[in-house]
Write a protein that holds these residues in place. Structure first.
Motif, PDB file in Angstrom:
ATOM      1  N   ARG A 135      51.212 -21.247  29.808  1.00  0.00           N
ATOM      2  CA  ARG A 135      51.501 -21.172  31.250  1.00  0.00           C
ATOM      3  C   ARG A 135      50.613 -20.135  31.927  1.00  0.00           C
ATOM      4  O   ARG A 135      50.042 -20.393  32.991  1.00  0.00           O
ATOM      5  N   ALA A 136      50.477 -18.966  31.282  1.00  0.00           N
ATOM      6  CA  ALA A 136      49.670 -17.904  31.888  1.00  0.00           C
ATOM      7  C   ALA A 136      48.214 -18.340  31.999  1.00  0.00           C
ATOM      8  O   ALA A 136      47.556 -18.095  33.016  1.00  0.00           O
ATOM      9  N   LEU A 137      47.712 -19.018  30.958  1.00  0.00           N
ATOM     10  CA  LEU A 137      46.309 -19.456  30.996  1.00  0.00           C
ATOM     11  C   LEU A 137      46.106 -20.523  32.065  1.00  0.00           C
ATOM     12  O   LEU A 137      45.063 -20.569  32.723  1.00  0.00           O
ATOM     13  N   GLU A 138      47.105 -21.401  32.234  1.00  0.00           N
ATOM     14  CA  GLU A 138      46.984 -22.413  33.287  1.00  0.00           C
ATOM     15  C   GLU A 138      46.984 -21.765  34.664  1.00  0.00           C
ATOM     16  O   GLU A 138      46.252 -22.179  35.553  1.00  0.00           O
ATOM     17  N   LYS A 139      47.803 -20.734  34.829  1.00  0.00           N
ATOM     18  CA  LYS A 139      47.868 -20.084  36.143  1.00  0.00           C
ATOM     19  C   LYS A 139      46.542 -19.455  36.531  1.00  0.00           C
ATOM     20  O   LYS A 139      46.183 -19.451  37.702  1.00  0.00           O
ATOM     21  N   VAL A 140      45.812 -18.893  35.571  1.00  0.00           N
ATOM     22  CA  VAL A 140      44.530 -18.272  35.907  1.00  0.00           C
ATOM     23  C   VAL A 140      43.370 -19.242  35.734  1.00  0.00           C
ATOM     24  O   VAL A 140      42.213 -18.855  35.891  1.00  0.00           O
ATOM     25  N   GLY A 141      43.666 -20.503  35.406  1.00  0.00           N
ATOM     26  CA  GLY A 141      42.612 -21.510  35.318  1.00  0.00           C
ATOM     27  C   GLY A 141      41.722 -21.362  34.105  1.00  0.00           C
ATOM     28  O   GLY A 141      40.540 -21.666  34.150  1.00  0.00           O
ATOM     29  N   LEU A 142      42.296 -20.887  32.994  1.00  0.00           N
ATOM     30  CA  LEU A 142      41.486 -20.739  31.783  1.00  0.00           C
ATOM     31  C   LEU A 142      41.950 -21.666  30.661  1.00  0.00           C
ATOM     32  O   LEU A 142      41.490 -21.534  29.532  1.00  0.00           O
ATOM     33  N   VAL A 158      36.582 -13.196  31.710  1.00  0.00           N
ATOM     34  CA  VAL A 158      37.245 -12.143  30.939  1.00  0.00           C
ATOM     35  C   VAL A 158      38.310 -11.484  31.805  1.00  0.00           C
ATOM     36  O   VAL A 158      39.427 -11.207  31.362  1.00  0.00           O
ATOM     37  N   ARG A 159      37.962 -11.242  33.080  1.00  0.00           N
ATOM     38  CA  ARG A 159      38.924 -10.615  33.977  1.00  0.00           C
ATOM     39  C   ARG A 159      40.144 -11.525  34.175  1.00  0.00           C
ATOM     40  O   ARG A 159      41.279 -11.067  34.226  1.00  0.00           O
ATOM     41  N   ARG A 160      39.891 -12.845  34.261  1.00  0.00           N
ATOM     42  CA  ARG A 160      41.032 -13.760  34.383  1.00  0.00           C
ATOM     43  C   ARG A 160      41.866 -13.769  33.109  1.00  0.00           C
ATOM     44  O   ARG A 160      43.093 -13.900  33.170  1.00  0.00           O
ATOM     45  N   ALA A 161      41.220 -13.629  31.958  1.00  0.00           N
ATOM     46  CA  ALA A 161      41.982 -13.501  30.710  1.00  0.00           C
ATOM     47  C   ALA A 161      42.846 -12.239  30.769  1.00  0.00           C
ATOM     48  O   ALA A 161      43.986 -12.228  30.296  1.00  0.00           O
ATOM     49  N   GLY A 162      42.295 -11.185  31.379  1.00  0.00           N
ATOM     50  CA  GLY A 162      43.060  -9.955  31.542  1.00  0.00           C
ATOM     51  C   GLY A 162      44.257 -10.158  32.452  1.00  0.00           C
ATOM     52  O   GLY A 162      45.346  -9.638  32.192  1.00  0.00           O
TER      53      GLY A 162
END
Lengths: 269, 260
Positions: A135-142, A158-162
């Protein structure tokens, strides 16, 4: 389906998510300085923009709120838990999300492994981790890069992974230090949408020096200078503080310069 | 409850989640709470029940998300993600010490290098596992609930799991007795943790290693004679140091866990 724990449905018993009174944070050892000086601040749910010039103490304040840095004096309560006596730090930290300004990562980890590792460090129940990470990865588009190594990603990714690791545990207090650095304009827009959505459930504090981020994404502005609070109010109130005589391209920038040139202590705020 | 049961149509609207006026919705809900026959009228469709019964066991077995490399997950719960090269170096140092001892090249075989490095190795490993200097993600880790003693314990166990077998093999090869290296090794590990609680793990490690080098290693090499500290007669002293370190850690752990 996600199980809802008793903690989540319990009514909140604290008036403010973040409550600081006369907060002093000393950095740099014995001959250091007060990076945060007599700061009194109340923040509830919503998206709060933390503005201030370089060296104003934004990062120190965020690190203190993230329980990484100890306050030297004054009192600080997060989610109704007073800090400083090390009481209840562990359960409190489970409800925090934190993205440092310069965050290191393990180059050999994939994005998913990295966020999973942080979710484990945040003591999330093991069965909830894979779903929460996705869910978190989908929210940041990764989500499409989830199984790529971190070292293959661009700075913005990387910042979006953060950001994904910060929101993976659905934090009630989310602290983001310069989260938009390295994001391109389109990513900045989707970041603002994400933050607005998160701000409905949590207290989100975003440190930035990009004034337009604050105008677009924040419901509330906190302006600090030399470790003290200069102004707290809505972006519209910040814009109203400036006149055409002040330096700046937009009303908010003019308000920003107007309040900073008035300086802490000398203004009526 | 009076006999005002909701009509069939109203009940169906309620089940479907239609836009029922709020007062009626509340009335139906309040009635259902106390009226078992009406709850029975709500009973799910037999087809839905059948589908659910077929699905439920499969759902438990189906992974929801593609799993990450599971070995990495297990390893990273114990070993610091950056400690790999350090652990390799520790084994290498052990091997070199054994080789030099076998060759008898240090002070004509009068002193054992394995004994001299044994207490230092786990300290190096622990320092490499926890600290701002070594761990790029330390800032992220430090804000999580597992940070501090719980994580340091896990990583120390992992370091010992590498150091102790390595030294065990080394002592077999060089003929050093178990208590001669095991107690100093464990005592130094606990002292690192105990002292680390006060001044930080990295500083504690530097202090201990410097103290060991100045107090034991230099005199040993200078005099070409095994120090009394490494003699079998010194065993009770090391045991006492180990116990003292464990007590300090236990006290700290109790105060931390009581307060959290």
């Amino acid at each position: 389906m996600r199980a809802v724990g008793a903690e989540e449905v319990a009514p909140t018993s604290h008036p403010w998510e973040i409550q600081a009174d006369g907060l002093v944070v000393r950095v740099g050892g014995r001959r250091g300085r007060n990076a945060v000086n007599e700061l009194t601040l109340r923040l509830g749910r919503g998206v709060h923009g933390l503005l201030g010039p370089n060296g104003a103490g934004k990062t120190t304040l965020i690190r203190t709120l993230a329980t990484v840095q100890k306050p030297s004096a004054g009192s600080l309560s997060l989610l109704g838990t007073p800090l400083g006596r090390a009481t209840g730090l562990r359960p409190l930290r489970r409800r925090l999300g934190y993205l440092p300004q310069h965050f290191g990562y393990y180059k050999r980890f994939t994005v998913r492994e990295f966020v999973e590792y942080l979710a484990w460090l945040k003591e999330m129940p093991p069965e909830a981790i894979p779903g929460a990470v996705q869910r978190a990865l989908e929210k940041v588009g990764l989500a499409d890069r989830a199984d790529d190594r971190l070292k293959t990603l661009s700075g913005g990714m990387v910042r979006r992974a953060g950001i994904a690791q910060a929101i993976v545990n659905d934090p009630e207090v989310l602290l983001l230090d310069e989260p938009t650095v390295g994001l391109d304009p389109a990513q900045r827009l989707s970041f603002r949408e994400l933050v607005a959505e998160l701000g409905q459930q949590a207290c989100v504090l975003i440190s930035t020096h990009l004034v337009e981020d604050v105008a677009a994404a924040c419901t509330d502005v906190v302006l600090v200078s030399e470790g003290s609070l200069v102004f707290q109010g809505t972006p519209a109130e910040l814009a109203a503080a400036g006149t055409t005589d002040h330096v700046g391209d937009s009303p908010i920038e003019r308000g920003y310069t107007a309040l900073l040139s008035a300086g802490p202590g000398r203004s009526g705020w | 409850m009076t006999a005002h049961h909701p009509g069939e149509q109203l009940l169906r609207q309620y089940v479907r989640g239609d836009d029922v006026p709020a007062d009626q919705l509340w009335a139906v809900e309040a009635h259902l709470e106390s009226c078992a026959p009406c709850r029975g009228r709500l009973a799910p469709d037999p087809i839905a029940e059948q589908v659910w019964a077929d699905l439920a066991p499969v759902l438990d077995r189906t992974p929801q998300m593609p799993p990450a490399r599971s070995w990495l997950r297990h390893v990273s719960h114990w070993v610091s993600p950056v400690a790999g090269p350090w652990l390799a170096m520790i084994l290498l140092v052990t091997a070199v010490a054994v080789a030099l001892d076998q060759a008898g090249s240090v002070a004509r075989g009068q002193i054992s290098l394995v004994l001299l490095v044994a207490p230092v190795l786990p300290v190096l490993g622990v320092a490499a596992s926890w600290g701002r200097a070594m761990d790029p993600a330390h800032e992220l880790t430090a804000a999580t609930p597992r940070a501090g003693l719980p994580l340091v314990f896990r990583r120390t166990v992992a370091v010992l799991a590498v150091v102790v077998p390595g030294l065990l093999v080394a002592s077999q090869l060089t003929g050093a007795s178990l208590t001669q290296w095991m107690l100093p090794c464990l005592a130094f590990t606990t002292c690192t943790l105990a002292l680390g609680g006060l001044i930080g793990i990295t500083r504690a490690a530097i202090t201990l290693i410097a103290g060991w080098a100045a107090g034991i290693v230099l005199p040993t090499i200078a005099l070409s004679r095994t120090s009394v500290a490494l003699d079998v007669a010194a065993t009770p002293v090391w045991a006492a140091v180990l116990a003292a370190g464990l007590i300090v850690i236990a006290v700290r752990f109790r105060t931390q866990s009581r307060s959290s």
